[in-house]
Enzyme design. Structure first.
Site, PDB file in Angstrom:
ATOM      1  N   HIS A  85       0.821  -1.205   0.000  1.00 50.39           N
ATOM      2  CA  HIS A  85       0.000   0.000   0.000  1.00 50.39           C
ATOM      3  C   HIS A  85       0.862   1.265   0.000  1.00 50.39           C
ATOM      4  O   HIS A  85       0.362   2.348  -0.249  1.00 50.39           O
ATOM      5  CB  HIS A  85      -0.932   0.012   1.214  1.00 50.39           C
ATOM      6  CG  HIS A  85      -2.153  -0.834   1.012  1.00 50.39           C
ATOM      7  ND1 HIS A  85      -2.089  -2.182   0.784  1.00 50.39           N
ATOM      8  CD2 HIS A  85      -3.471  -0.508   0.968  1.00 50.39           C
ATOM      9  CE1 HIS A  85      -3.318  -2.649   0.629  1.00 50.39           C
ATOM     10  NE2 HIS A  85      -4.175  -1.654   0.730  1.00 50.39           N
ATOM     11  N   SER A  86       2.133   1.104   0.307  1.00 56.20           N
ATOM     12  CA  SER A  86       2.997   2.286   0.386  1.00 56.20           C
ATOM     13  C   SER A  86       4.245   2.092  -0.467  1.00 56.20           C
ATOM     14  O   SER A  86       4.930   1.074  -0.338  1.00 56.20           O
ATOM     15  CB  SER A  86       3.404   2.525   1.846  1.00 56.20           C
ATOM     16  OG  SER A  86       4.594   3.275   1.897  1.00 56.20           O
TER      17      SER A  86
END
Lengths: 126, 206
Positions: free
Chosen positions: A11-12
């Site tokens: 997600h990052s």
């Protein structure tokens, strides 16, 4: 000797960049590509980024995808379903530990099946 | 009546308006039991959908639905992207080649969309996800003979409100266990916007 390509999905963007730094200490030449964050590099995942990473990293030994949280898995599955390649697998493993083990195994020229198996048992001391 | 290409455009525009108007609300719901990005993600996704479909010319209803699917998959970023994307992709495939969609085909398409979402999210009804809005709506639609905007809207609203009492066992909310009870599921709320937008589109077309 070709090696299994590895795609790290998080997600990052920072998470996968950091993991790649750690991997590079032990496995310098292994094909590892990153799909972190959305298209705008915000928190989230992007099917398009995953697809592009698969294209960049694909070898005749195939590609292993490793992801972090739920929707990353859904987007990983979508990317696999939309791909023309038959030799892409998704690992059920913790992202960092799994990626580390997978990179080491891939560097030894192991098959996709063996790399996946090793990746998925990354937290077991075998 | 049959659902025409222009009505699908209107449907998406209305859905986008509701999502934009309720961006903060959806985010606050998601902050309570999730990761707090549902409003932002949905607003980004549907804005892109409207940009994509509003100006374009479509031959068939299935073509526009496919573009909706691909845009949502690419632009949403969170779990709603693959889930709604899969739903519209299945709906599109189900009505492939059709210029407009008759009621029976639309309901069949929605059933396939629901099956696709269940498979994608490895989820069933009763787990406090958007499926808890979709499943009852489709159940009621199957009993009706044609598009009924009041039925659609009322069923979606009641189903969405019911998610408050459910304990989450899927998605980020499942980490909260019992503490997820008492909060609406954000995905069910955005699904309610989608169905009520469809109802308004049909009402306008009568």
């Amino acid at each position: 000797m070709s090696q299994v390509g590895i795609v790290l999905i998080s997600h990052s963007p920072k998470v996968v960049e950091g993991i790649k730094d750690i991997i590079n200490q032990v496995a310098k030449d292994v094909p590892v590509e990153l799909a972190g964050g959305t298209d705008e590099n915000e928190i989230g995942t992007s099917v398009e980024k995953i697809q592009a990473a698969i294209e960049r990293v694909h070898t005749d030994k195939g590609v292993l995808l490793i992801y972090d949280l739920g929707s990353a898995m859904m987007n990983a599955e979508l990317a696999v379903e939309m791909s023309d390649y038959e030799d892409i697998e998704i690992a059920e493993a913790p992202l960092l530990e799994g990626a580390y083990v997978a990179a080491v195994e891939s560097g030894m020229g192991k098959s996709l099946e063996d790399v996946k198996k090793a990746c998925e048992s990354a937290l077991k001391n075998e | 009546m049959e659902l025409q290409v222009e009505q699908i455009v209107t449907w998406m525009e209305k859905a986008n308006e509701k999502v934009q108007d309720n961006k903060e609300y959806l985010t606050s719901l998601d902050q309570a039991i999730g990761d707090g990005d549902h409003g932002i993600n949905m607003a980004r996704g549907f804005k892109e959908v409207v940009q994509k479909v509003s100006g374009s010319d479509y031959e068939t209803a299935s073509d526009i639905l496919k573009d909706v699917a691909m845009t949502l998959m690419g632009k949403v970023g969170g779990a709603a992207g693959p889930l709604y994307g899969t739903a519209f992709l299945k709906l599109s495939a189900s009505v492939k080649g059709k210029k407009s969609i008759d009621y029976g085909s639309f309901v069949t398409g929605l059933e396939e969309a629901l099956a696709g979402m269940k498979q994608r999210g490895k989820s069933e009804q009763g787990e406090k996800t958007l499926i808890d809005t979709w499943a009852p709506v489709i159940e009621e639609m199957k009993k009706a003979d044609g598009f009924d905007c009041d039925l659609l809207s009322a069923t979606a609203k009641a189903a969405m409100e019911k998610t408050k009492d459910i304990k989450a066992t899927k998605g980020r909310a499942s980490y909260l266990g019992d503490r997820s009870i008492g909060h609406l599921d954000p995905g069910s709320v955005s699904s309610y916007y989608l169905f009520t937008s469809l109802a308004e589109t049909i009402r306008g077309g009568k």
